[in-house]
Design a protein around this motif. Structure first.
Motif, PDB file in Angstrom:
ATOM      1  N   GLY A  29     -17.303   9.739   2.471  1.00  0.00           N
ATOM      2  CA  GLY A  29     -18.392   8.823   2.857  1.00  0.00           C
ATOM      3  C   GLY A  29     -18.167   7.267   2.499  1.00  0.00           C
ATOM      4  O   GLY A  29     -19.057   6.572   2.856  1.00  0.00           O
ATOM      5  N   THR A  30     -16.937   7.063   2.125  1.00  0.00           N
ATOM      6  CA  THR A  30     -16.553   5.535   2.096  1.00  0.00           C
ATOM      7  C   THR A  30     -16.481   5.014   3.400  1.00  0.00           C
ATOM      8  O   THR A  30     -15.754   5.508   4.170  1.00  0.00           O
ATOM      9  N   THR A  31     -16.727   3.848   3.913  1.00  0.00           N
ATOM     10  CA  THR A  31     -16.547   3.180   5.092  1.00  0.00           C
ATOM     11  C   THR A  31     -15.173   2.562   5.078  1.00  0.00           C
ATOM     12  O   THR A  31     -14.530   1.806   3.844  1.00  0.00           O
ATOM     13  N   ILE A  32     -14.321   2.714   5.893  1.00  0.00           N
ATOM     14  CA  ILE A  32     -12.837   2.500   5.825  1.00  0.00           C
ATOM     15  C   ILE A  32     -12.796   1.246   7.171  1.00  0.00           C
ATOM     16  O   ILE A  32     -13.015   1.765   8.152  1.00  0.00           O
ATOM     17  N   MET A  33     -12.053   0.263   6.541  1.00  0.00           N
ATOM     18  CA  MET A  33     -11.699  -0.792   7.731  1.00  0.00           C
ATOM     19  C   MET A  33     -10.248  -0.771   7.482  1.00  0.00           C
ATOM     20  O   MET A  33      -9.494  -0.911   6.746  1.00  0.00           O
ATOM     21  N   THR A  34      -9.993  -0.678   9.224  1.00  0.00           N
ATOM     22  CA  THR A  34      -8.367  -0.618   9.141  1.00  0.00           C
ATOM     23  C   THR A  34      -7.937  -2.097   9.923  1.00  0.00           C
ATOM     24  O   THR A  34      -8.497  -2.320  10.859  1.00  0.00           O
ATOM     25  N   ASN A  35      -7.263  -2.776   8.973  1.00  0.00           N
ATOM     26  CA  ASN A  35      -7.004  -4.165   9.378  1.00  0.00           C
ATOM     27  C   ASN A  35      -5.795  -4.188  10.643  1.00  0.00           C
ATOM     28  O   ASN A  35      -4.811  -4.216   9.997  1.00  0.00           O
ATOM     29  N   LEU A  36      -6.160  -3.782  11.790  1.00  0.00           N
ATOM     30  CA  LEU A  36      -5.116  -3.622  12.798  1.00  0.00           C
ATOM     31  C   LEU A  36      -4.074  -4.851  12.784  1.00  0.00           C
ATOM     32  O   LEU A  36      -2.996  -4.812  13.114  1.00  0.00           O
ATOM     33  N   SER A  37      -4.872  -6.063  12.799  1.00  0.00           N
ATOM     34  CA  SER A  37      -4.245  -7.319  12.876  1.00  0.00           C
ATOM     35  C   SER A  37      -2.958  -7.168  11.661  1.00  0.00           C
ATOM     36  O   SER A  37      -1.883  -7.773  12.016  1.00  0.00           O
ATOM     37  N   SER A  38      -3.269  -6.669  10.560  1.00  0.00           N
ATOM     38  CA  SER A  38      -2.135  -6.963   9.457  1.00  0.00           C
ATOM     39  C   SER A  38      -1.162  -5.973   9.780  1.00  0.00           C
ATOM     40  O   SER A  38      -0.159  -6.007   9.237  1.00  0.00           O
ATOM     41  N   VAL A  39      -1.380  -4.916  10.583  1.00  0.00           N
ATOM     42  CA  VAL A  39      -0.258  -4.088  11.062  1.00  0.00           C
ATOM     43  C   VAL A  39       0.474  -4.895  12.109  1.00  0.00           C
ATOM     44  O   VAL A  39       1.739  -4.906  12.067  1.00  0.00           O
ATOM     45  N   LEU A  40      -0.118  -5.291  13.114  1.00  0.00           N
ATOM     46  CA  LEU A  40       0.531  -5.844  14.406  1.00  0.00           C
ATOM     47  C   LEU A  40       1.130  -7.194  14.015  1.00  0.00           C
ATOM     48  O   LEU A  40       2.037  -7.728  14.529  1.00  0.00           O
ATOM     49  N   LYS A  41       0.904  -7.663  12.686  1.00  0.00           N
ATOM     50  CA  LYS A  41       1.515  -8.899  12.323  1.00  0.00           C
ATOM     51  C   LYS A  41       2.048  -8.657  10.851  1.00  0.00           C
ATOM     52  O   LYS A  41       2.318  -9.527   9.963  1.00  0.00           O
ATOM     53  N   ASP A  42       2.563  -7.311  10.468  1.00  0.00           N
ATOM     54  CA  ASP A  42       3.130  -7.016   9.270  1.00  0.00           C
ATOM     55  C   ASP A  42       4.346  -7.878   9.136  1.00  0.00           C
ATOM     56  O   ASP A  42       5.371  -7.428   9.878  1.00  0.00           O
ATOM     57  N   GLU A  43       4.659  -8.500   8.005  1.00  0.00           N
ATOM     58  CA  GLU A  43       5.832  -9.246   7.732  1.00  0.00           C
ATOM     59  C   GLU A  43       6.871  -8.449   7.390  1.00  0.00           C
ATOM     60  O   GLU A  43       7.980  -8.390   7.747  1.00  0.00           O
ATOM     61  N   ALA A  44       6.653  -7.154   7.168  1.00  0.00           N
ATOM     62  CA  ALA A  44       7.494  -5.993   6.615  1.00  0.00           C
ATOM     63  C   ALA A  44       8.100  -5.291   8.099  1.00  0.00           C
ATOM     64  O   ALA A  44       9.270  -4.780   8.075  1.00  0.00           O
ATOM     65  N   MET A  45       7.319  -5.468   9.108  1.00  0.00           N
ATOM     66  CA  MET A  45       7.871  -4.608  10.202  1.00  0.00           C
ATOM     67  C   MET A  45       8.208  -5.348  11.508  1.00  0.00           C
ATOM     68  O   MET A  45       8.717  -4.978  12.351  1.00  0.00           O
TER      69      MET A  45
END
Ligand code: HEM
Length: 476
Positions: free
Chosen positions: A371-387
């Motif tokens: 029941g927890t609301t989940i925010m997926t920060n897609l921006s942080s994936v598309l601009k992930d400094e490790a990737m």
């Protein structure tokens, strides 16, 4: 007591987060006009997985490729639900009619999603017939661009109209002329209704549903959403009138047939859901693809070297006279890389669409209750400094190997991932390639000198859109 102890132990592994104030929780921590920026900033302090509190609602934010992938892909079903949006109820479609995008995870969503995917495939998503239609539409778009030749113009609503014509064809079997004022007003309504999702007030109303009963508040805050849905209902009803059973020429007719077949009061195939589903396809399919193409043209005028290289490839593979076809993609690694980079760098749905946990679960050892609301920060994936090699630069080479061949990247998830992955991914990819390539085959785009220099940052209205800009199109 054993259960109690166990649960307490679980909660001790609940993700950390900023201090929650009485009543309002952590809402002051987030700039709701730029949520993905706030999310990324907070991750520097609290780590990739942290918790927030929207009034009484527990929210967990996932940042970076690793955390988002573990949740959406490895624990796909645990994260497949959606929070309840009271604004939806206000539109007057009842508790169980949920359309596609906002539907709770369960039977209704499954049936509607399966049905829509089948129908889209039947009508040619990924097939030649639909590709031809998109190419034809690209032809109309090129004609109006030609008529603007030599002048500065804002391509926004022309692109918008062309893109939504593809959805119109699929849903209603018709296209609308770019001069059609009534249709233009629908496109404007859609854009305004997206804007109504941004900012603090919609958040407050979604978190504190009792406020939605304040007389007049919902029509005021979500006025355009209601007008948009009323308009969609009008078009759907018109189709209902003229439909003769067994005709199955478009999605509306296929759905009407399903209603006839089921004739079951409890079926999710009913008139209200039909309108919601069409509204969803419209909203999800039009604005996103339009926005991506707008970023695309903007980057082409800001990075003219990239534009030239795309055109060299077009000239070599397609030439100037033949129409673009889907098969050309295979031989056009550079153009493909550019389109992928437009999607990555443009970061169109930066904060994703909210999810909700379907059961107690965990990510990277953190406990996240049902029941927890989940925010997926897609921006942080598309601009992930490790990737990414150059996460904060427009650099098509992200998608090319040393031999100039196209390479897929696993952190490329502009369509999200897992069970709720964008239903229109294939259609969108097809449209992006055909529209973008056709435009660059026919025109070279330039900055309009008589207007302010275009900005590279976006503004958030649920999608991240470019600030209005003008271009000049010169025929090739
Ligand atoms: C959902 C992106 C085009 C239909 C989504 C989601 C994203 C997304 C990020 C949220 C997934 C999640 O909840 O995790 C995009 C982008 C597009 C695009 C970037 C274009 C470049 C389209 C098109 C259609 C479409 C053309 C229409 C056929 C949908 C639907 C959902 C969805 C129905 C909800 C899926 C569900 O909840 O089960 N899209 N989309 N999208 N998209 Fe797209």
């Amino acid at each position: 007591t054993f259960d109690y102890m166990k649960r307490r132990k679980c909660w001790s592994r609940y993700p950390p987060g900023p201090v929650s104030l009485p009543f309002i929780g952590t809402i002051l921590q987030i700039d709701y006009h730029n949520p993905h920026v706030s999310f990324t900033q907070l991750s520097k302090k609290y780590g990739n997985i942290y918790s927030l509190q929207n009034f009484w609602t527990n929210v967990v934010v996932l940042n970076g490729f690793k955390a988002v992938k573990e949740a959406l892909v490895n624990k796909s079903e645990d994260f497949a639900d959606r929070p309840f949006f009271p604004a939806y109820r206000h539109l007057g479609y009842g508790e169980y009619n949920q359309g596609l995008v906002m539907a709770q995870y369960g039977q209704v969503w499954k049936e509607q999603r399966r049905f829509t995917l089948c129908i889209l495939r039947d009508f040619g998503m990924g097939k030649k017939s639909l590709a031809q239609l998109v190419t034809e539409e690209a032809g109309y778009l090129c004609s109006v661009f030609s008529s603007n030749e030599g002048q500065s113009f804002d391509p926004h609503y022309l692109i918008n109209n062309a893109v939504s014509n593809v959805i119109c064809f699929l849903t209603f079997g018709t296209r609308f002329d770019y001069e059609d004022q009534k249709f233009q007003s629908l496109l404007h309504l859609l854009e305004q209704s997206m804007q109504e999702e941004a900012g603090l007030l919609p958040q407050v109303l979604n978190s504190l549903p009792f406020l939605t009963h304040i007389p007049g508040i919902m029509p005021k805050v979500f006025r355009h959403q209601k007008e948009f849905m009323d308009y969609i209902a009008e078009i759907v009803n018109a189709h209902k009138e003229t439909w003769y059973p067994s005709s199955k020429q478009n999605i509306t007719e296929a759905f009407l047939e399903e209603i006839e077949k089921k004739k079951d009061e409890n079926s999710c195939f009913n008139y209200q859901n039909l309108t919601l589903m069409i509204g969803d396809l419209f909203a999800a399919g039009t604005e996103t693809t339009t926005t991506t193409l707008r970023w695309g043209l903007l980057y082409m005028i800001l990075y003219p070297d990239v534009q030239s290289k795309v055109q060299e490839e077009i000239d070599a593979v397609i030439g100037r006279n033949r129409s673009v076809s889907l098969e050309d993609q295979e031989n056009m690694p550079y153009t493909r890389a550019v389109i992928h980079e437009i999607q990555r760098f443009g970061d169109i749905v930066p904060a994703g669409i909210p999810h909700k946990t379907y059961r107690d679960t965990e990510v990277e050892g953190f406990f996240i209750p049902k029941g927890t609301t989940i925010m997926t920060n897609l921006s942080s994936v598309l601009k992930d400094e490790a990737m990414w090699e150059n996460p904060h630069r427009f650099w098509p080479e992200h998608f090319l190997d040393a031999n100039g061949q196209f390479v897929k990247r696993e952190a490329f998830i502009p369509f999200s991932a897992g069970r709720r992955i964008c239903l229109g991914e294939q259609l969108a990819k097809m449209e992006l390639f055909l529209f973008f390539t056709s435009l660059l085959q026919h025109f070279t785009f330039h900055i309009a000198e008589d207007h302010p220099k275009p900005r590279e940052d976006g503004c958030f209205a649920f999608t991240l859109v470019p600030h209005p800009y003008y271009i000049k199109a010169v025929s090739r």
